[in-house]
Write an enzyme that holds these catalytic residues in place. Sequence first.
Site, mmCIF file in Angstrom:
data_model
loop_
_atom_site.group_PDB
_atom_site.id
_atom_site.type_symbol
_atom_site.label_atom_id
_atom_site.label_comp_id
_atom_site.label_asym_id
_atom_site.label_seq_id
_atom_site.Cartn_x
_atom_site.Cartn_y
_atom_site.Cartn_z
ATOM 1 N N TYR A 84 3.500 7.676 -4.393
ATOM 2 C CA TYR A 84 2.898 8.781 -3.637
ATOM 3 C C TYR A 84 2.835 10.038 -4.491
ATOM 4 O O TYR A 84 1.845 10.765 -4.495
ATOM 5 C CB TYR A 84 3.688 9.029 -2.350
ATOM 6 C CG TYR A 84 3.486 7.915 -1.345
ATOM 7 C CD1 TYR A 84 2.402 7.937 -0.485
ATOM 8 C CD2 TYR A 84 4.357 6.831 -1.301
ATOM 9 C CE1 TYR A 84 2.191 6.906 0.424
ATOM 10 C CE2 TYR A 84 4.149 5.798 -0.400
ATOM 11 C CZ TYR A 84 3.069 5.837 0.449
ATOM 12 O OH TYR A 84 2.861 4.805 1.318
ATOM 13 N N ASN A 102 -6.240 7.028 6.411
ATOM 14 C CA ASN A 102 -7.446 6.536 5.735
ATOM 15 C C ASN A 102 -8.336 5.761 6.713
ATOM 16 O O ASN A 102 -7.934 4.719 7.215
ATOM 17 C CB ASN A 102 -7.011 5.614 4.577
ATOM 18 C CG ASN A 102 -8.197 4.972 3.882
ATOM 19 O OD1 ASN A 102 -9.333 5.362 4.088
ATOM 20 N ND2 ASN A 102 -7.896 3.979 3.049
ATOM 21 N N CYS A 128 -5.856 2.469 -0.301
ATOM 22 C CA CYS A 128 -4.605 3.193 -0.099
ATOM 23 C C CYS A 128 -3.410 2.236 -0.165
ATOM 24 O O CYS A 128 -2.272 2.687 -0.302
ATOM 25 C CB CYS A 128 -4.638 3.938 1.242
ATOM 26 S SG CYS A 128 -4.839 2.877 2.662
ATOM 27 N N HIS A 129 -3.682 0.923 -0.094
ATOM 28 C CA HIS A 129 -2.577 -0.048 -0.174
ATOM 29 C C HIS A 129 -1.975 -0.100 -1.583
ATOM 30 O O HIS A 129 -0.921 -0.684 -1.782
ATOM 31 C CB HIS A 129 -3.059 -1.440 0.256
ATOM 32 C CG HIS A 129 -4.238 -1.949 -0.524
ATOM 33 N ND1 HIS A 129 -5.541 -1.662 -0.163
ATOM 34 C CD2 HIS A 129 -4.319 -2.681 -1.673
ATOM 35 C CE1 HIS A 129 -6.379 -2.229 -1.034
ATOM 36 N NE2 HIS A 129 -5.664 -2.837 -1.961
ATOM 37 N N GLU A 167 -4.679 -8.961 -5.130
ATOM 38 C CA GLU A 167 -5.242 -8.198 -6.256
ATOM 39 C C GLU A 167 -4.519 -8.529 -7.557
ATOM 40 O O GLU A 167 -5.148 -8.574 -8.618
ATOM 41 C CB GLU A 167 -5.184 -6.697 -5.948
ATOM 42 C CG GLU A 167 -6.119 -6.321 -4.799
ATOM 43 C CD GLU A 167 -6.212 -4.826 -4.542
ATOM 44 O OE1 GLU A 167 -5.408 -4.060 -5.132
ATOM 45 O OE2 GLU A 167 -7.094 -4.428 -3.763
#
Lengths: 199, 152
Positions: free
Chosen positions: A136, A159, A167-168, A194
């Site tokens: 963050y 979001n 945002c993950h 990912e």
Amino acid sequence: MSKVADRIRNLPSGGHTAAVDRFARRAVERGSARVAFSAVESPIGDLTALVTPRGLLALAFETDDLDRIMESVATKVSPCIVRAPSAIGQVRSWLDSYFDGRPPPMPGLDHSLITPFQERVLAATAAIPLGEVRTYGQVASLAGNPKAARATGRALGANPIPVVLPCHRVVASDGRLHGYAGGLDRKRLLLDHERAISV
Amino acid sequence: MNLPPFQTLVDEHARSLYRFLCGMVGPVAADDCLQETLLAALRAYNGLSHDGNLRGWLFTIAHRKGIDHVRRYAKEIPSPSPPDRASPPQTVRDTDLWNRVARLPPKQRTAVTLRYLGDLPYADVASVMSISEPAARQNVRAGLASLRKDFI
């Protein structure tokens, strides 16, 4: 209540759904549906995509409160919201490619539900390479406010276009997942996916 | 003013609007009229200055679309054959009653279909037809009486 009235009440039923479908398609073609939405299947559960002529406005998880989202869109964007599967073809194919392991370039987005600060924060997340994460604090710095880690967390939590605006990819400084509007299981699934496709 | 998402109106009222339009113009034209009703409503929705009686507002538009259809039909086909309103939807078993409703005088038919197919309260029947509430009741009563007479 007379019997004749009862029999009239029982006269025609159903048959309206085909007309409603045709109405929705025409409303999108003519541009009088300012916001169109439809469900999309995905490996992380059904998603609901809301689009405008500018692009993707919001993406909701099945665990989200869709009524509340619709009401907020009605107030902030337009109440002319219509269910129209024909309008979300691009979003559907973006998600299909992404979950197939071939993440396409960012689709067209409508930023109407995003504040200026949030826009900077989300742009910073979009710059995190696939398969990697940032904290963050790092994202706050990237967004130009190194001291605003907490505000950054709130901006990410709100979001409106998760998955697409990633945002993950933001985690706590000790490496824990910390939190996710769609639940930590979904966050883990997205990050695992990912990592797997980035090698 | 906070208008609900238009889709909420579609989900809540499309079925009864369609039933009403079936009573007014028949099932084939009702399909068309329902599409036109919803398109017209959606176009006007953003600029709507009230959020009071959205159902009544929708039925007023549907009523107008139904009348437009009947007029257009009368102009295009100068034969005595009536619009398709006499042909009942496939889902209807009570063909006989359907045909009798279709043959009621226009005001009675509109009032009866608004009340019992559209499920509207009398106040809305009256405002859709631009008549007084007692007149709306009277039209429904007269329509039912004539249907009852046919059946007994």
